[in-house]
Design a protein around this motif. Sequence first.
Motif, PDB file in Angstrom:
ATOM      1  N   ALA A  91      -2.640   4.669   4.672  1.00 29.85           N
ATOM      2  CA  ALA A  91      -3.307   5.901   5.110  1.00 29.85           C
ATOM      3  C   ALA A  91      -4.051   6.569   3.957  1.00 29.85           C
ATOM      4  CB  ALA A  91      -2.282   6.864   5.709  1.00 29.85           C
ATOM      5  N   GLU A  92      -3.440   6.567   2.784  1.00 30.29           N
ATOM      6  CA  GLU A  92      -4.104   7.167   1.618  1.00 30.29           C
ATOM      7  C   GLU A  92      -5.331   6.346   1.207  1.00 30.29           C
ATOM      8  OE1 GLU A  92      -0.425   9.281  -0.806  1.00 30.29           O
ATOM      9  OE2 GLU A  92      -0.564   7.083  -0.793  1.00 30.29           O
ATOM     10  N   GLN A  93      -5.206   5.045   1.309  1.00 28.56           N
ATOM     11  CA  GLN A  93      -6.358   4.204   0.998  1.00 28.56           C
ATOM     12  C   GLN A  93      -7.494   4.436   2.004  1.00 28.56           C
ATOM     13  OE1 GLN A  93      -6.079   0.205  -0.461  1.00 28.56           O
ATOM     14  NE2 GLN A  93      -3.842   0.272  -0.537  1.00 28.56           N
ATOM     15  N   GLU A  94      -7.107   4.630   3.244  1.00 23.75           N
ATOM     16  CA  GLU A  94      -8.128   4.902   4.260  1.00 23.75           C
ATOM     17  C   GLU A  94      -8.903   6.174   3.923  1.00 23.75           C
ATOM     18  OE1 GLU A  94      -8.627   5.382   9.104  1.00 23.75           O
ATOM     19  OE2 GLU A  94      -6.620   5.332   8.203  1.00 23.75           O
ATOM     20  N   ARG A  95      -8.188   7.193   3.466  1.00 22.89           N
ATOM     21  CA  ARG A  95      -8.876   8.439   3.099  1.00 22.89           C
ATOM     22  C   ARG A  95      -9.836   8.191   1.938  1.00 22.89           C
ATOM     23  NH1 ARG A  95      -8.470  12.486  -0.623  1.00 22.89           N
ATOM     24  NH2 ARG A  95      -9.275  14.515   0.060  1.00 22.89           N
ATOM     25  N   GLU A  96      -9.394   7.413   0.950  1.00 24.46           N
ATOM     26  CA  GLU A  96     -10.232   7.146  -0.217  1.00 24.46           C
ATOM     27  C   GLU A  96     -11.480   6.329   0.129  1.00 24.46           C
ATOM     28  OE1 GLU A  96     -10.229   7.923  -3.568  1.00 24.46           O
ATOM     29  OE2 GLU A  96      -8.783   9.468  -2.998  1.00 24.46           O
ATOM     30  N   ILE A  97     -11.286   5.284   0.914  1.00 22.42           N
ATOM     31  CA  ILE A  97     -12.397   4.358   1.196  1.00 22.42           C
ATOM     32  C   ILE A  97     -13.256   4.866   2.341  1.00 22.42           C
ATOM     33  CG2 ILE A  97     -12.995   2.004   1.866  1.00 22.42           C
ATOM     34  CD1 ILE A  97     -10.223   1.168   0.629  1.00 22.42           C
TER      35      ILE A  97
END
Length: 322
Positions: free
Chosen positions: A209-215
């Motif tokens: 989920a955090e990676q989704e926010r970043e990318i």
Amino acid sequence: MQLVRQNEKSAVKWHRKGALVLAALLAAAVASGCAATPERGGGGGESAAGGGPVESATGRQGEAAPQAGPGRAPETYAQKVAKKQAVRALAAKRWGLAKTPLAAPEPPVVKPRVTTRQGFEVRDDAGLPPVFTTVPTKEKIVFLTMDDGAEKDPELLRMMTELDIPYSAFLSDYVTNDDYGYFKKMQRLGVTLNNHTLNHRYLPGLSAAEQEREICGQQEKILKHYGKRPTLFRPPYGNYNRDTLVVAKSCGITAVPLWASEAFPDRMEWREWDRDLHPGDIVLTHFRGKEDWKGSMPDMIRRVMKTITDKGYAVAKLEDYV
């Protein structure tokens, strides 16, 4: 005297009649010629019989309308390159380059098939975007890419435009958000703006989920400010895991180019054991300045272009191949 006056009057009448007849004949000839000649954007100047140009009222032949001769051969790619190289040679002197950059070949009609580099794979059961450091090609070309976006040097824009050197930008919002306009200018100059995450975090240490926010969050930022979601993504530090690629694919990423070498104002660093360039290699550098480097961005360009040109390579545009 009476006879003379009568003769003068007769002559005047004859000339008037002659002039009227001549004018009528000319009008008829012109009308006939216009009717018989196919339209060429304004009418022709030949008679109906096609026997020659119509006489003008002054007695000189009127010029025929321009004929559609053989079409001028389109300029070949080689001719275009020769012109660009002449301009580039002058720019190279102005910017202090050791040599004129070489011209890249014409881009391929069909882009090569890019696959993940051996040893860079993760478990792939979903057709994940390929991760690679080199584009498959036999041409002596490399690709110049710039990361982050902290330094916004207007001289870089001028230099790269005048030298006609293509490059690709991979942007992180946390360092571009103080001047989106700089990269808008870059985009207008033909540079593709790609994804390097919102905050340049170490992605394998984040949840999906955090990676989704970043990318995906950076996808939306670039769409908002520059009108288009990127298809290329570079993870910060070159680090990623399977979640990274799954998330990237979910928001429109089709390829993950890393790099084979890195350029600085005072040196080159190499991934490969032979410390050399290879056809299709991706070269990394950063938007940095004298606060971080031993030189400016133009200094870095002079250094990397000397290496590239000395080794007989040209710089091509990454997005023409991926």
